[in-house]
Write a protein that holds these residues in place. Structure first.
Motif, PDB file in Angstrom:
ATOM      1  N   VAL A   1       4.943   4.654  -1.552  1.00  0.00           N
ATOM      2  CA  VAL A   1       4.885   5.260  -0.223  1.00  0.00           C
ATOM      3  C   VAL A   1       3.443   5.576   0.163  1.00  0.00           C
ATOM      4  O   VAL A   1       3.056   5.382   1.320  1.00  0.00           O
ATOM      5  CB  VAL A   1       5.781   6.513  -0.143  1.00  0.00           C
ATOM      6  CG1 VAL A   1       5.622   7.219   1.195  1.00  0.00           C
ATOM      7  CG2 VAL A   1       7.247   6.130  -0.365  1.00  0.00           C
ATOM      8  N   ALA A   2       2.628   6.011  -0.786  1.00  0.00           N
ATOM      9  CA  ALA A   2       1.217   6.291  -0.481  1.00  0.00           C
ATOM     10  C   ALA A   2       0.508   5.042   0.027  1.00  0.00           C
ATOM     11  O   ALA A   2      -0.320   5.120   0.937  1.00  0.00           O
ATOM     12  CB  ALA A   2       0.511   6.846  -1.706  1.00  0.00           C
ATOM     13  N   GLU A   3       0.851   3.895  -0.531  1.00  0.00           N
ATOM     14  CA  GLU A   3       0.239   2.651  -0.062  1.00  0.00           C
ATOM     15  C   GLU A   3       0.641   2.358   1.384  1.00  0.00           C
ATOM     16  O   GLU A   3      -0.185   1.972   2.210  1.00  0.00           O
ATOM     17  CB  GLU A   3       0.640   1.489  -0.962  1.00  0.00           C
ATOM     18  CG  GLU A   3      -0.004   0.180  -0.561  1.00  0.00           C
ATOM     19  CD  GLU A   3       0.273  -0.948  -1.542  1.00  0.00           C
ATOM     20  OE1 GLU A   3      -0.457  -1.947  -1.465  1.00  0.00           O
ATOM     21  OE2 GLU A   3       1.206  -0.839  -2.362  1.00  0.00           O
ATOM     22  N   VAL A   4       1.908   2.571   1.711  1.00  0.00           N
ATOM     23  CA  VAL A   4       2.384   2.352   3.081  1.00  0.00           C
ATOM     24  C   VAL A   4       1.729   3.359   4.030  1.00  0.00           C
ATOM     25  O   VAL A   4       1.273   2.992   5.115  1.00  0.00           O
ATOM     26  CB  VAL A   4       3.927   2.430   3.152  1.00  0.00           C
ATOM     27  CG1 VAL A   4       4.414   2.339   4.591  1.00  0.00           C
ATOM     28  CG2 VAL A   4       4.557   1.331   2.301  1.00  0.00           C
ATOM     29  N   VAL A   5       1.663   4.631   3.617  1.00  0.00           N
ATOM     30  CA  VAL A   5       1.019   5.661   4.430  1.00  0.00           C
ATOM     31  C   VAL A   5      -0.446   5.303   4.673  1.00  0.00           C
ATOM     32  O   VAL A   5      -0.943   5.382   5.797  1.00  0.00           O
ATOM     33  CB  VAL A   5       1.145   7.055   3.774  1.00  0.00           C
ATOM     34  CG1 VAL A   5       0.221   8.069   4.451  1.00  0.00           C
ATOM     35  CG2 VAL A   5       2.586   7.540   3.819  1.00  0.00           C
ATOM     36  N   ALA A   6      -1.143   4.893   3.617  1.00  0.00           N
ATOM     37  CA  ALA A   6      -2.564   4.547   3.738  1.00  0.00           C
ATOM     38  C   ALA A   6      -2.778   3.421   4.741  1.00  0.00           C
ATOM     39  O   ALA A   6      -3.648   3.520   5.616  1.00  0.00           O
ATOM     40  CB  ALA A   6      -3.121   4.156   2.369  1.00  0.00           C
ATOM     41  N   ASP A   7      -1.993   2.367   4.624  1.00  0.00           N
ATOM     42  CA  ASP A   7      -2.138   1.233   5.542  1.00  0.00           C
ATOM     43  C   ASP A   7      -1.752   1.602   6.972  1.00  0.00           C
ATOM     44  O   ASP A   7      -2.437   1.225   7.927  1.00  0.00           O
ATOM     45  CB  ASP A   7      -1.312   0.046   5.054  1.00  0.00           C
ATOM     46  CG  ASP A   7      -1.876  -0.586   3.786  1.00  0.00           C
ATOM     47  OD1 ASP A   7      -3.077  -0.382   3.487  1.00  0.00           O
ATOM     48  OD2 ASP A   7      -1.111  -1.281   3.097  1.00  0.00           O
TER      49      ASP A   7
END
Length: 132
Positions: A84-90
């Motif tokens: 989820v952090a990767e999706v949030v970051a992008d």
């Protein structure tokens, strides 16, 4: 345990200490009332497209996703934090909003203040420290 991220619009470059102060100020404000800062709309829409259950009842959401007046609060079970952090970051980078990761004391700024989406470096270390 949960992994927390705070997303909000910024109008200048911030150090980590300035981001902590700003997020603390956001968190301390009364957040009820009509509407929210529309600069987070693109981020919210991208997240809801990726995770359609964020629209539904809080009981059925895959993680906490609270759109407040001036920021968005995300709290994810540790088991899904890196994904989820990767999706949030992008999504934040694309939408032009900042992300603060209090676990790693890391702030990721949008262009022109930052150079890239939030790094995921160190997320795994957070879990090994939290669960020895």
């Amino acid at each position: 345990m949960t992994y927390e991220l705070i997303v909000w619009p910024v109008d200048r470059a911030l150090t980590v200490d300035e981001a902590i102060a700003e997020v603390g100020h956001l968190s301390g404000r009364l957040q009820f009332g009509l509407g929210h800062d529309h600069r987070v709309d693109a981020f919210v829409e991208t997240m809801r497209e990726r995770y359609p259950d964020l629209h539904g009842n809080e009981e059925h959401r895959p993680f906490e996703f609270d759109v407040m007046r001036k920021h968005v609060f995300v709290a994810v079970p540790d088991s899904a934090a890196a994904q989820v952090a990767e999706v949030v970051a992008d999504a934040a980078w694309t939408a032009g909003v900042a992300v603060f990761d209090p676990q790693r004391r890391l702030v990721a700024l949008p262009s022109p203040y930052g150079e890239a989406p939030m790094s995921l470096d160190g997320i795994d270390e957070h879990f090994s420290e939290a669960n020895p």
